[in-house]
Design a protein around this motif. Structure first.
Motif, PDB file in Angstrom:
ATOM      1  N   LYS A 176       0.837  -1.195   0.000  1.00 37.03           N
ATOM      2  CA  LYS A 176       0.000   0.000   0.000  1.00 37.03           C
ATOM      3  C   LYS A 176       0.877   1.251   0.000  1.00 37.03           C
ATOM      4  O   LYS A 176       0.635   2.198  -0.747  1.00 37.03           O
ATOM      5  N   GLY A 181       2.393   1.862  -3.405  1.00 38.92           N
ATOM      6  CA  GLY A 181       1.430   2.516  -4.291  1.00 38.92           C
ATOM      7  C   GLY A 181       1.343   4.011  -4.029  1.00 38.92           C
ATOM      8  O   GLY A 181       1.315   4.817  -4.968  1.00 38.92           O
ATOM      9  N   GLU A 182       1.316   4.393  -2.761  1.00 37.61           N
ATOM     10  CA  GLU A 182       1.247   5.809  -2.408  1.00 37.61           C
ATOM     11  C   GLU A 182       2.512   6.538  -2.868  1.00 37.61           C
ATOM     12  O   GLU A 182       2.446   7.659  -3.369  1.00 37.61           O
ATOM     13  N   GLU A 216       4.425  10.525  -9.336  1.00 39.02           N
ATOM     14  CA  GLU A 216       3.681  10.809 -10.568  1.00 39.02           C
ATOM     15  C   GLU A 216       3.830   9.729 -11.632  1.00 39.02           C
ATOM     16  O   GLU A 216       3.926  10.004 -12.828  1.00 39.02           O
ATOM     17  N   LYS A 262       2.510   7.007  -6.598  1.00 45.21           N
ATOM     18  CA  LYS A 262       1.569   8.070  -6.951  1.00 45.21           C
ATOM     19  C   LYS A 262       2.211   9.432  -6.702  1.00 45.21           C
ATOM     20  O   LYS A 262       2.092  10.339  -7.518  1.00 45.21           O
ATOM     21  N   SER A 263       2.938   9.573  -5.597  1.00 44.41           N
ATOM     22  CA  SER A 263       3.590  10.852  -5.306  1.00 44.41           C
ATOM     23  C   SER A 263       4.728  11.133  -6.285  1.00 44.41           C
ATOM     24  O   SER A 263       5.074  12.283  -6.513  1.00 44.41           O
ATOM     25  N   PRO A 286       2.207   6.794 -13.884  1.00 43.88           N
ATOM     26  CA  PRO A 286       0.848   6.630 -14.432  1.00 43.88           C
ATOM     27  C   PRO A 286       0.047   5.617 -13.600  1.00 43.88           C
ATOM     28  O   PRO A 286       0.593   4.617 -13.120  1.00 43.88           O
ATOM     29  N   ASP A 287      -1.233   5.897 -13.442  1.00 43.55           N
ATOM     30  CA  ASP A 287      -2.102   5.024 -12.650  1.00 43.55           C
ATOM     31  C   ASP A 287      -2.120   3.603 -13.175  1.00 43.55           C
ATOM     32  O   ASP A 287      -2.188   2.650 -12.403  1.00 43.55           O
ATOM     33  N   SER A 288      -2.057   3.446 -14.491  1.00 41.97           N
ATOM     34  CA  SER A 288      -2.091   2.099 -15.064  1.00 41.97           C
ATOM     35  C   SER A 288      -0.878   1.287 -14.625  1.00 41.97           C
ATOM     36  O   SER A 288      -0.994   0.091 -14.347  1.00 41.97           O
ATOM     37  N   ARG A 289       0.277   1.914 -14.549  1.00 36.05           N
ATOM     38  CA  ARG A 289       1.488   1.203 -14.117  1.00 36.05           C
ATOM     39  C   ARG A 289       1.437   0.883 -12.627  1.00 36.05           C
ATOM     40  O   ARG A 289       1.863  -0.180 -12.197  1.00 36.05           O
ATOM     41  N   ILE A 290       0.912   1.827 -11.859  1.00 36.96           N
ATOM     42  CA  ILE A 290       0.777   1.587 -10.420  1.00 36.96           C
ATOM     43  C   ILE A 290      -0.163   0.413 -10.190  1.00 36.96           C
ATOM     44  O   ILE A 290       0.129  -0.487  -9.395  1.00 36.96           O
ATOM     45  N   ASP A 291      -1.290   0.400 -10.891  1.00 35.80           N
ATOM     46  CA  ASP A 291      -2.252  -0.700 -10.760  1.00 35.80           C
ATOM     47  C   ASP A 291      -1.619  -2.033 -11.145  1.00 35.80           C
ATOM     48  O   ASP A 291      -1.855  -3.048 -10.496  1.00 35.80           O
TER      49      ASP A 291
END
Length: 87
Positions: free
Chosen positions: A47, A50-51, A57, A54-55, A59-64
């Motif tokens: 978790k 992931g945070e 920056e 995200k900080s 891409p959301d798709s790569r984080i997912d």
């Protein structure tokens, strides 16, 4: 920044100037912790990864993708990418 001395202002500026490198280093530490952690702690670490991504920056798709796979072997590649980008 008026409440801080000149010395403290310098420290604060250097911290924010190097924030990306600090976060990249923290990501590397978390990758090692994930390998050694038990299942409950590992979930918390993912978790936090992931945070952190995200900080940074990402891409959301790569984080997912990383959080879905939960494969610690993916993290060194992300760290290397961060270092090559100068982040």
């Amino acid at each position: 920044m008026a409440d801080h001395s000149r010395y403290q202002q310098g420290i604060i500026k250097r911290y924010y100037k190097n924030l990306d490198a600090i976060q990249s280093h923290r990501l590397a530490e978390m990758a090692a912790e994930i390998y050694l952690a038990d299942e409950k702690k590992r979930e918390k670490l993912w978790k936090r990864v992931g945070e952190l991504l995200k900080s940074l920056e990402f891409p959301d798709s790569r984080i997912d993708h990383v959080l879905t796979k939960k494969d610690p072997a993916l993290l060194p590649g992300l760290i290397q990418e961060l270092e090559s980008q100068g982040k």
